[in-house]
Scaffold this motif. Structure first.
Motif, mmCIF file in Angstrom:
data_model
loop_
_atom_site.group_PDB
_atom_site.id
_atom_site.type_symbol
_atom_site.label_atom_id
_atom_site.label_comp_id
_atom_site.label_asym_id
_atom_site.label_seq_id
_atom_site.Cartn_x
_atom_site.Cartn_y
_atom_site.Cartn_z
ATOM 1 N N PRO A 227 -29.369 91.019 -9.684
ATOM 2 C CA PRO A 227 -29.699 91.818 -8.494
ATOM 3 C C PRO A 227 -31.165 92.226 -8.428
ATOM 4 O O PRO A 227 -31.656 92.598 -7.363
ATOM 5 C CB PRO A 227 -28.794 93.048 -8.643
ATOM 6 N N LEU A 228 -31.885 92.138 -9.548
ATOM 7 C CA LEU A 228 -33.303 92.493 -9.535
ATOM 8 C C LEU A 228 -34.113 91.517 -8.684
ATOM 9 O O LEU A 228 -35.197 91.862 -8.202
ATOM 10 C CB LEU A 228 -33.855 92.533 -10.960
ATOM 11 N N VAL A 229 -33.601 90.304 -8.494
ATOM 12 C CA VAL A 229 -34.283 89.340 -7.618
ATOM 13 C C VAL A 229 -34.422 89.924 -6.213
ATOM 14 O O VAL A 229 -35.468 89.810 -5.572
ATOM 15 C CB VAL A 229 -33.519 88.005 -7.583
ATOM 16 N N HIS A 230 -33.351 90.572 -5.738
ATOM 17 C CA HIS A 230 -33.389 91.159 -4.400
ATOM 18 C C HIS A 230 -34.312 92.380 -4.358
ATOM 19 O O HIS A 230 -35.077 92.557 -3.408
ATOM 20 C CB HIS A 230 -31.973 91.564 -3.978
ATOM 21 N N LEU A 231 -34.265 93.193 -5.383
ATOM 22 C CA LEU A 231 -35.101 94.400 -5.398
ATOM 23 C C LEU A 231 -36.583 94.060 -5.440
ATOM 24 O O LEU A 231 -37.393 94.692 -4.753
ATOM 25 C CB LEU A 231 -34.723 95.277 -6.596
ATOM 26 N N PRO B 274 -31.119 83.341 -2.639
ATOM 27 C CA PRO B 274 -30.295 84.108 -3.584
ATOM 28 C C PRO B 274 -29.384 85.084 -2.855
ATOM 29 O O PRO B 274 -29.471 86.304 -3.026
ATOM 30 C CB PRO B 274 -31.350 84.828 -4.430
ATOM 31 N N LEU B 275 -28.501 84.553 -2.013
ATOM 32 C CA LEU B 275 -27.652 85.418 -1.196
ATOM 33 C C LEU B 275 -26.666 86.221 -2.033
ATOM 34 O O LEU B 275 -26.290 87.334 -1.674
ATOM 35 C CB LEU B 275 -26.900 84.571 -0.160
ATOM 36 N N SER B 276 -26.246 85.658 -3.141
ATOM 37 C CA SER B 276 -25.339 86.352 -4.057
ATOM 38 C C SER B 276 -25.833 86.135 -5.473
ATOM 39 O O SER B 276 -26.714 85.295 -5.722
ATOM 40 C CB SER B 276 -23.907 85.836 -3.901
ATOM 41 N N LEU B 277 -25.242 86.849 -6.427
ATOM 42 C CA LEU B 277 -25.641 86.680 -7.821
ATOM 43 C C LEU B 277 -25.369 85.258 -8.298
ATOM 44 O O LEU B 277 -26.106 84.712 -9.120
ATOM 45 C CB LEU B 277 -24.904 87.685 -8.696
ATOM 46 N N ALA B 278 -24.320 84.647 -7.762
ATOM 47 C CA ALA B 278 -23.991 83.274 -8.149
ATOM 48 C C ALA B 278 -25.046 82.278 -7.686
ATOM 49 O O ALA B 278 -25.150 81.176 -8.242
ATOM 50 C CB ALA B 278 -22.623 82.889 -7.589
ATOM 51 N N ASP B 279 -25.834 82.648 -6.660
ATOM 52 C CA ASP B 279 -26.859 81.751 -6.123
ATOM 53 C C ASP B 279 -28.187 81.844 -6.872
ATOM 54 O O ASP B 279 -29.075 81.020 -6.638
ATOM 55 C CB ASP B 279 -27.121 82.079 -4.650
ATOM 56 N N VAL B 280 -28.348 82.823 -7.738
ATOM 57 C CA VAL B 280 -29.641 83.036 -8.389
ATOM 58 C C VAL B 280 -30.078 81.832 -9.234
ATOM 59 O O VAL B 280 -31.245 81.436 -9.180
ATOM 60 C CB VAL B 280 -29.633 84.337 -9.214
ATOM 61 N N PRO B 281 -29.197 81.187 -10.020
ATOM 62 C CA PRO B 281 -29.637 79.982 -10.743
ATOM 63 C C PRO B 281 -30.137 78.885 -9.812
ATOM 64 O O PRO B 281 -31.120 78.198 -10.118
ATOM 65 C CB PRO B 281 -28.382 79.551 -11.507
#
Length: 311
Positions: A25-29, A197-204
């Protein structure tokens, strides 16, 4: 205790941003770092008013760190010209084909665009775009399978050579081509659309897409990347891409804080952030930069006029 609760979030975000530690979630912040920088003065004022000197020192350090990374984007560099002709480029994410094709054609006509990069194309939009008259102003094109909305395509006033489609580990497709302007060195342009990165699963997938972008080639072909990177200048993989030699056109002109995307159909409102970029080779120079609304899309259209190196 209340004072430290107010000071700690800004200090923590500053540490994450400076160290490039965004994960999950830090990607969004981290995307909202410019807003955090503006708000970080409040804990400092509160700590000073309460005479909590240690907390004030931490708040001051966070303020300096955050403004130090954000403020340079609002300071324009010296306008330059590298001696060759100029090229006018525009990029637009059309939101799964929902943007108004006539409005985009009008932007191209009004601002005499030479090359247009489009993301999230589909067959329906391509047909509507043709009906709106794009072929009369930008007759040359390269699009991948138009049924794949993540597609990044190119439309051009000038002939496109050396065309192809770049596909990285994220699975997204990006059209690229070489444009040659009389009197200028050939320019390789790519329409970027990196995984969101819409969700945590999308971050990779997000990390893979950014790491798979073409690096700058200071001793090779002159290169320009433009499109929806789904990353701000505060994200570490975006900074790593810039470190290969690119310059961000918005930051170069002092407009790096202008947002280009905001949610419009998720039932909530967030301030705009700058995730659409035009990255230029160090042998190019930015003469002007603009951001314009695009009806029907959650992205704005991003424009730059660049000075090309002579042939």
């Amino acid at each position: 205790m209340g004072c430290w609760l107010a000071v700690t979030p800004g200090a923590a975000l500053a540490a994450v941003r400076l160290a490039g530690l965004e994960r999950g979630p830090l990607v969004h912040l981290v995307a909202y770092t410019p807003y955090a920088a503006g708000l970080s003065v409040l804990p400092l004022v509160g700590a000073l008013a309460m005479r909590r000197w240690r907390a004030a020192a931490v708040a001051a350090a966070a303020l300096v760190a955050l403004t130090g990374v954000v403020l340079p984007r609002a300071v324009a560099g010296t306008a330059a010209d590298v001696g060759g002709p100029r090229l006018r480029v525009l990029t637009a994410n059309i939101k799964h084909g929902e943007a108004d094709p006539a409005a985009l054609v009008e932007l191209v006509r009004r601002h005499r665009v030479d090359v247009l990069a489009v993301q999230e194309l589909n067959a329906e939009f391509i047909k509507a775009f043709d009906a709106a008259g794009i072929q009369s102003v930008l007759p040359h094109r390269i699009v991948d399978d138009p049924a794949i909305y993540v597609n990044g395509g190119l439309y051009s006033r000038l002939p496109l050579t050396g065309v192809g489609v770049h596909k990285d580990d994220s699975g997204f497709t990006q059209a690229y081509a070489t444009v040659t302007v009389d009197g200028a060195a050939p320019l390789v342009i790519e329409s970027v659309h990196s995984c969101a990165p819409l969700s945590l699963a999308d971050v990779p997938c997000w990390f893979a897409g950014l790491r798979g972008q073409q690096p700058a080639t200071p001793d090779g072909p002159v290169r320009l990347l433009m499109g929806d990177f789904n990353a701000t200048l505060d994200h570490s993989p975006m900074r790593a891409l810039l470190a290969t030699g690119y310059e961000d056109a918005a930051a170069n002109t002092g407009r790096g804080l202008r947002g280009t995307w905001r949610p419009i159909d998720h039932g909530f409102s967030l301030p705009p952030i700058a995730i659409d970029h035009i990255l230029i080779d160090p042998r190019l120079a930015v003469r002007s930069y603009e951001v314009w609304p695009l009806p029907g899309s959650d992205h704005s259209a991003v424009f730059a006029e660049v000075s090309l190196p002579p042939a």
